[in-house]
Design an enzyme around this catalytic site. Sequence first.
Site, short mmCIF file in Angstrom:
data_model
loop_
_atom_site.label_atom_id
_atom_site.label_comp_id
_atom_site.label_asym_id
_atom_site.label_seq_id
_atom_site.Cartn_x
_atom_site.Cartn_y
_atom_site.Cartn_z
N HIS A 71 63.67 31.61 48.30
CA HIS A 71 62.78 32.68 47.79
C HIS A 71 62.65 33.96 49.00
O HIS A 71 61.96 33.65 50.02
CB HIS A 71 61.42 31.89 47.53
CG HIS A 71 60.57 33.01 47.06
ND1 HIS A 71 60.17 32.79 45.52
CD2 HIS A 71 59.67 33.91 47.23
CE1 HIS A 71 59.16 33.85 45.32
NE2 HIS A 71 58.87 34.44 46.32
N HIS A 118 62.21 38.81 49.05
CA HIS A 118 62.16 39.73 48.03
C HIS A 118 62.82 40.99 49.00
O HIS A 118 62.31 41.44 49.76
CB HIS A 118 60.76 40.12 47.82
CG HIS A 118 59.87 39.22 47.27
ND1 HIS A 118 59.52 39.47 45.95
CD2 HIS A 118 59.42 38.18 47.61
CE1 HIS A 118 58.71 38.44 45.38
NE2 HIS A 118 58.49 37.71 46.34
N GLU A 160 63.13 39.71 37.79
CA GLU A 160 61.77 39.65 37.66
C GLU A 160 61.03 40.27 36.24
O GLU A 160 61.41 41.42 36.13
CB GLU A 160 61.21 40.21 38.83
CG GLU A 160 59.45 40.09 38.75
CD GLU A 160 58.48 40.70 40.12
OE1 GLU A 160 58.62 39.60 40.82
OE2 GLU A 160 58.62 41.85 40.16
N SER A 171 50.79 42.41 32.02
CA SER A 171 49.84 41.60 31.29
C SER A 171 49.29 42.29 30.03
O SER A 171 49.05 41.53 29.04
CB SER A 171 48.52 41.80 32.29
OG SER A 171 48.25 43.15 32.74
N HIS A 214 57.00 36.57 37.08
CA HIS A 214 56.32 36.70 38.17
C HIS A 214 55.16 35.92 38.41
O HIS A 214 55.28 35.03 39.64
CB HIS A 214 55.80 38.05 38.27
CG HIS A 214 55.14 38.41 39.56
ND1 HIS A 214 53.74 38.70 39.60
CD2 HIS A 214 55.37 38.29 40.98
CE1 HIS A 214 53.17 38.64 40.89
NE2 HIS A 214 53.98 38.52 41.58
N HIS A 220 55.98 32.62 40.78
CA HIS A 220 54.89 32.29 41.75
C HIS A 220 53.88 31.73 41.09
O HIS A 220 53.22 31.98 39.97
CB HIS A 220 54.38 33.69 42.27
CG HIS A 220 55.53 34.65 43.10
ND1 HIS A 220 56.04 35.60 42.43
CD2 HIS A 220 55.60 34.74 44.30
CE1 HIS A 220 56.99 35.81 43.51
NE2 HIS A 220 56.70 35.54 44.50
N GLU A 262 49.11 30.52 44.19
CA GLU A 262 49.19 30.88 45.62
C GLU A 262 47.78 31.15 46.46
O GLU A 262 47.90 30.50 47.64
CB GLU A 262 50.16 32.27 45.47
CG GLU A 262 50.19 32.94 46.93
CD GLU A 262 51.11 34.14 46.41
OE1 GLU A 262 51.46 34.55 45.29
OE2 GLU A 262 51.42 34.60 47.64
N ASP A 302 59.90 34.15 51.54
CA ASP A 302 59.35 34.99 50.91
C ASP A 302 59.88 36.25 51.73
O ASP A 302 60.97 36.46 52.42
CB ASP A 302 57.56 35.04 50.96
CG ASP A 302 57.13 35.43 49.57
OD1 ASP A 302 57.68 35.96 48.86
OD2 ASP A 302 55.84 35.08 49.28
O1 MCF Z 1 55.38 36.02 47.11
C1 MCF Z 1 54.75 36.93 47.29
C2 MCF Z 1 53.19 37.07 47.18
N1 MCF Z 1 53.07 36.59 45.59
C3 MCF Z 1 53.61 37.66 44.74
N2 MCF Z 1 54.15 38.40 44.86
C4 MCF Z 1 55.08 38.97 45.70
C5 MCF Z 1 55.40 38.46 46.94
N3 MCF Z 1 56.07 39.18 47.59
C6 MCF Z 1 56.57 40.03 46.98
N4 MCF Z 1 55.92 39.96 45.71
C7 MCF Z 1 55.99 41.06 44.70
C8 MCF Z 1 56.27 40.60 43.33
O2 MCF Z 1 57.75 40.41 43.26
O3 MCF Z 1 55.08 41.85 44.63
C9 MCF Z 1 54.46 42.43 43.44
C10 MCF Z 1 55.80 41.82 42.50
O4 MCF Z 1 56.86 42.59 42.02
C11 MCF Z 1 53.34 41.93 42.94
S1 MCF Z 1 52.90 42.25 41.34
C12 MCF Z 1 52.82 43.95 41.23
FE FE Z 2 57.48 35.85 46.75
#
Ligand code: MCF
Ligand code: FE
Length: 407
Positions: free
Chosen positions: A65, A67, A145, A149, A183, A210, A213, A310
């Site tokens: 996992h 990004h 992704e 909402s 997401h 996710h 968390e 992450d």
């Molecule tokens: O895993 C971490 C924390 N939790 C959620 N989202 C993300 C994380 N790191 C990056 N993200 C990204 C997610 O893919 O942040 C955005 C999303 O695109 C949050 S929602 C606008």
């Molecule tokens: Fe993440």
Amino acid sequence: MFLIYAKNIFVCDEKFTILKNQAFVFDKKIKEFGNLQNLQKKYPNAKLIKTSKNSLILPAFINSHTHLEFSANAYDLAYGDFITWLKSVIKSRVSLNEKAKKRLILNTIKNMQKTGTATIGAISSFGSDLIPCVKSGARIVYFNEILGSSESENEIKKADFLKRFNESLKFKNDLFIPAISLHSPYSTNLTLAKFALNLAKTHKNLLSVHFLESKAENEWLRKESGDFKKWFLNFNKNIKPLHKIDDFLALFNGQRTLFTHCVFLKEFEKLDKHLHSITHCAFSNRLLSQKSLNLKRVLKSGLNIHLGTDGLSSNISLSILDEMRANLLIHKEFELKSLAKKLLLMATLYPAKALNFNDLGSLEIGKSADFSVCEIGECDEKQLPLQFILKTKEVKDLFIRGEKCNL
Ligand code: MCF
Ligand code: FE
């Protein structure tokens, strides 16, 4: 055909076997293990790959996992509290993505390879990491992704998702596997969640989500209170969580899914031991979640658990070795040497199972020749896994499907 020898080989099977002074023959796959001289006689045409006297070989890591599109983050994002972080992401995500040019993403992947990772679970929010992922030579599970909402925006969100998803399908091959990321339960409404699940079923895709968390997410989903409520009140007085935990989990019945974080999960029995797994991102949890995962409890549940870094949006490194060192620090209730072995399996065998790669994760005959070669000093054999994690910053060589990477 190639031949390679090492003083120590971490097989990364369930028993954590360490082979001493052994060699193996491989092309794209591992063919045979044995004594170097015997294998040289049996395979006279196999080219011997030189290794140093203190070499260690182990399966290439799988970082399940990350990004990559957030790799340009330096001082942009705020830590210590989930909602503050989320607000900073919403403010900066477009500009961060713009800064994460192809070259930066390729470089980021290269750095992951230098630290022993061959397979990457990449969550893609925008699709701008597609070409560098395809060209990187790494094995990528590419999680497109979807989130949203507000029901009124569903059609726009679906169209945007489908554009990225279909584009990624064009590049599908052994090293590039398109998949879907739903997401989270606080960001993705039921219609979009069902849409993602149906698509995953049709295309037999892996899914990533996710889940539970942060303290804020936990209070919001379980009690309709806390920081999410305070934040949402600014937009709409009557807003409710998009899902109840049990109903949300039921959506994933029969679907192979990686549940990322799960720091506040209690419903372990509702997850499927064969199809569901937990991605543990210790460093990210420290920055965002206000709680660490109870690893003992997860292991007791019998669920598959594996490591992820992450993104650089919530970590300072995408090295699984750094992540293991963070894990050594936080899971104080474990005996150190046995935790070290477990962590190595959580970066090899266990994520391979989660991502449905039957031919990855351990060094066995018939499996893909994905492995790294490292150097390690002399020490007591019982100390080896721990000392390896503590001392190794980079691998010497990385092989993916039998091919040496240009590190
Ligand atoms: O895993 C971490 C924390 N939790 C959620 N989202 C993300 C994380 N790191 C990056 N993200 C990204 C997610 O893919 O942040 C955005 C999303 O695109 C949050 S929602 C606008
Ligand atoms: Fe993440």
